[in-house]
Every structure is written in structure tokens, then in C-alpha cells.
Design a protein around this motif. Structure first.
Motif, PDB file in Angstrom:
ATOM      1  N   UNK A 105       0.844  -1.200   0.000  1.00 33.39           N
ATOM      2  CA  UNK A 105       0.000   0.000   0.000  1.00 33.39           C
ATOM      3  C   UNK A 105       0.879   1.250   0.000  1.00 33.39           C
ATOM      4  N   UNK A 106       1.895   1.266   0.850  1.00 33.68           N
ATOM      5  CA  UNK A 106       2.787   2.425   0.921  1.00 33.68           C
ATOM      6  C   UNK A 106       3.484   2.655  -0.420  1.00 33.68           C
ATOM      7  N   UNK A 107       3.950   1.599  -1.027  1.00 32.64           N
ATOM      8  CA  UNK A 107       4.624   1.726  -2.322  1.00 32.64           C
ATOM      9  C   UNK A 107       3.699   2.332  -3.376  1.00 32.64           C
ATOM     10  N   UNK A 108       2.449   1.861  -3.406  1.00 34.93           N
ATOM     11  CA  UNK A 108       1.480   2.389  -4.370  1.00 34.93           C
ATOM     12  C   UNK A 108       1.166   3.857  -4.095  1.00 34.93           C
ATOM     13  N   UNK A 109       0.989   4.215  -2.826  1.00 36.84           N
ATOM     14  CA  UNK A 109       0.688   5.616  -2.478  1.00 36.84           C
ATOM     15  C   UNK A 109       1.839   6.531  -2.869  1.00 36.84           C
ATOM     16  N   UNK A 147       0.378  10.671   5.464  1.00 41.74           N
ATOM     17  CA  UNK A 147      -0.967  10.594   6.059  1.00 41.74           C
ATOM     18  C   UNK A 147      -1.926   9.833   5.147  1.00 41.74           C
ATOM     19  N   UNK A 148      -1.847  10.068   3.849  1.00 41.26           N
ATOM     20  CA  UNK A 148      -2.677   9.337   2.886  1.00 41.26           C
ATOM     21  C   UNK A 148      -2.406   7.839   2.985  1.00 41.26           C
ATOM     22  N   UNK A 149      -1.137   7.479   3.067  1.00 44.07           N
ATOM     23  CA  UNK A 149      -0.763   6.063   3.187  1.00 44.07           C
ATOM     24  C   UNK A 149      -1.368   5.444   4.439  1.00 44.07           C
ATOM     25  N   UNK A 150      -1.283   6.146   5.556  1.00 41.26           N
ATOM     26  CA  UNK A 150      -1.837   5.624   6.812  1.00 41.26           C
ATOM     27  C   UNK A 150      -3.344   5.430   6.698  1.00 41.26           C
ATOM     28  N   UNK A 151      -4.037   6.401   6.094  1.00 37.34           N
ATOM     29  CA  UNK A 151      -5.491   6.307   5.958  1.00 37.34           C
ATOM     30  C   UNK A 151      -5.899   5.166   5.034  1.00 37.34           C
ATOM     31  N   UNK A 152      -5.219   5.022   3.918  1.00 36.40           N
ATOM     32  CA  UNK A 152      -5.568   3.947   2.985  1.00 36.40           C
ATOM     33  C   UNK A 152      -5.261   2.586   3.603  1.00 36.40           C
ATOM     34  N   UNK A 153      -4.110   2.460   4.249  1.00 32.05           N
ATOM     35  CA  UNK A 153      -3.758   1.187   4.885  1.00 32.05           C
ATOM     36  C   UNK A 153      -4.816   0.777   5.909  1.00 32.05           C
ATOM     37  N   UNK A 154      -5.286   1.725   6.700  1.00 28.41           N
ATOM     38  CA  UNK A 154      -6.306   1.417   7.716  1.00 28.41           C
ATOM     39  C   UNK A 154      -7.615   0.973   7.086  1.00 28.41           C
ATOM     40  N   UNK A 155      -7.894   1.431   5.871  1.00 22.02           N
ATOM     41  CA  UNK A 155      -9.151   1.053   5.221  1.00 22.02           C
ATOM     42  C   UNK A 155      -9.047  -0.275   4.476  1.00 22.02           C
ATOM     43  N   UNK A 156      -7.824  -0.794   4.299  1.00 21.17           N
ATOM     44  CA  UNK A 156      -7.616  -2.002   3.492  1.00 21.17           C
ATOM     45  C   UNK A 156      -7.243  -3.220   4.332  1.00 21.17           C
ATOM     46  N   UNK A 157      -6.622  -3.015   5.490  1.00 17.16           N
ATOM     47  CA  UNK A 157      -6.198  -4.153   6.312  1.00 17.16           C
ATOM     48  C   UNK A 157      -6.507  -3.910   7.784  1.00 17.16           C
ATOM     49  N   UNK A 158      -6.950  -4.966   8.451  1.00 17.22           N
ATOM     50  CA  UNK A 158      -7.231  -4.892   9.882  1.00 17.22           C
ATOM     51  C   UNK A 158      -5.958  -4.896  10.717  1.00 17.22           C
ATOM     52  N   UNK A 159      -4.806  -5.024  10.076  1.00 19.44           N
ATOM     53  CA  UNK A 159      -3.554  -4.997  10.834  1.00 19.44           C
ATOM     54  C   UNK A 159      -3.140  -3.581  11.223  1.00 19.44           C
ATOM     55  N   UNK A 160      -3.822  -2.568  10.680  1.00 19.19           N
ATOM     56  CA  UNK A 160      -3.482  -1.170  10.932  1.00 19.19           C
ATOM     57  C   UNK A 160      -4.664  -0.455  11.574  1.00 19.19           C
TER      58      UNK A 160
END
Length: 192
Positions: free
Chosen positions: A132-136, A154-167
Motif C-alpha cells: 500500500x505504501x509503495x502504491x501511495x 498521512x494518505x498512506x496511513x489512511x488507505x492502509x487502515x481502510x484495506x487491512x485490519x492490521x493497521x
């Protein structure tokens, strides 16, 4: 292991880390399979995580209040933890204006594994968060200032939280404009 992301620039550094910690209890092989699904991105939401844990017969405890990033005298420090069968494996990212270092802590011994200079994004995390971070970064980063990099982080953190329960959906963000001595910070941590 979840997500810590940083940008190291000539004018400053910024770092963010999510606040999720998940404890697993149950059969080791079931925990391993649940973690594999979670860290590869197959489990997107907290509800999905609870459901899959129940299906595996694994008890989970999720907390979203673990501070994984901090600022100490101009040095940003982020840490991710991976718990194995018999050991806890920690990776730390130290960043300041113009440079960074990555260390591993195994059995209380700290070892520098990588050093780098400015104009870099650095990501510590599991497979899905790194992807996710690489894509962002690829899509949103066109170069620019530390505030521009902060928006990508911040965008990376928000997208990661919406895609995986690990964040976790909450995260901490720290920054510095100082060029501090990374070796001093690493030496201090190695003595503690």
C-alpha cells in the motif's frame, strides 16, 4: 507487525506509525494461518478479523493505543514488532533531517542493518502495508517539500487502515527540522 512510514528530506523528516497491537492466543498453527491471512491483506476489517479468529479458534486482543513513533532530541524513532514462537523481533527506524538508519533488536541486541541519506521514503511493516505504501508513494509523490511528503504519509496511513485490519485508523505523526546525530541515539538505545 504493522506500519511505520517516514520521509527523510534535506529540510526535515516526518514519520507516522499506526497504534494497533494484536495479541493472539490459541493453537500455534491456527495463529500462524490467521496471521498469514491478516498480514497478506486477506482480512480487511476488524469484523472480518474477529470472524476469522473465531473460525480458527483463536482468541485475539486488539488495542489501538500503542505508540510506535516518537521524537527525541531531533531524532524520529519508529518501531515495529514481530512475535515469533520463541522470540520477539523488533525493527527500529531512526530518522533526522538528511539521514536515517534501520536497526534490528533480537534478544536485546541492537544491530544496524541499513543506513541512508535524504530524499527517501522508508517503510517498516507487513507485506500488505508495504505494498500500500509503495502504491501511495508512486501515485501521490511528485517530489516537493516536507509538508508535501507529510500529506503522502498521512494518505498512506489512511488507505492502509481502510484495506487491512492490521493497521489502526488512528496514527501518530512526528516531524523534525533538525539534523541530529543518529549514532548517538542508536548508541543510547543499545545501552538500554
Amino acid at each position: 507487525m504493522t506500519l511505520v512510514i517516514a520521509f527523510i528530506g534535506e529540510q526535515g523528516a516526518v514519520m507516522a506509525g499506526d497504534m494497533r497491537e494484536i495479541a493472539f492466543q490459541g493453537d500455534d498453527s491456527c495463529i500462524d494461518e490467521l496471521e498469514r491471512e491478516l498480514y497478506s491483506g486477506l482480512i480487511a476489517s476488524d469484523d472480518d478479523l474477529k470472524e476469522r479468529a473465531a473460525e480458527f479458534g483463536v482468541t485475539i486482543r486488539v488495542r489501538d493505543d500503542k505508540a510506535k513513533v516518537s521524537e527525541q532530541n531531533g531524532v524520529l524513532i519508529g518501531e515495529v514488532t514481530e512475535t515469533g514462537e520463541s522470540e520477539i523481533h523488533r525493527r527500529r527506524l531512526y530518522a533526522t533531517r538528511g539521514s536515517y538508519a534501520i536497526t534490528e533488536v533480537i534478544d536485546s541486541r541492537l544491530r544496524v542493518t541499513q543506513r541512508g541519506r535524504a530524499s527517501n521514503f522508508v517503510v517498516l511493516g507487513n507485506d500488505i502495508t508495504k505494498q500500500i505504501a509503495s502504491q501511495c508513494i508512486e501515485r501521490a509523490w511528485e517530489g516537493g517539500t516536507v509538508p508535501d511528503a507529510m500529506r503522502v504519509v498521512m494518505l498512506t496511513m489512511q488507505i492502509a487502515a481502510s484495506v487491512t485490519a492490521s493497521v489502526s485508523r488512528t496514527f501518530m505523526l512526528v516531524h523534525t527540522d533538525l539534523a541530529a546525530n543518529l549514532s548517538d541515539a542508536i548508541d543510547k538505545d543499545s545501552r538500554e
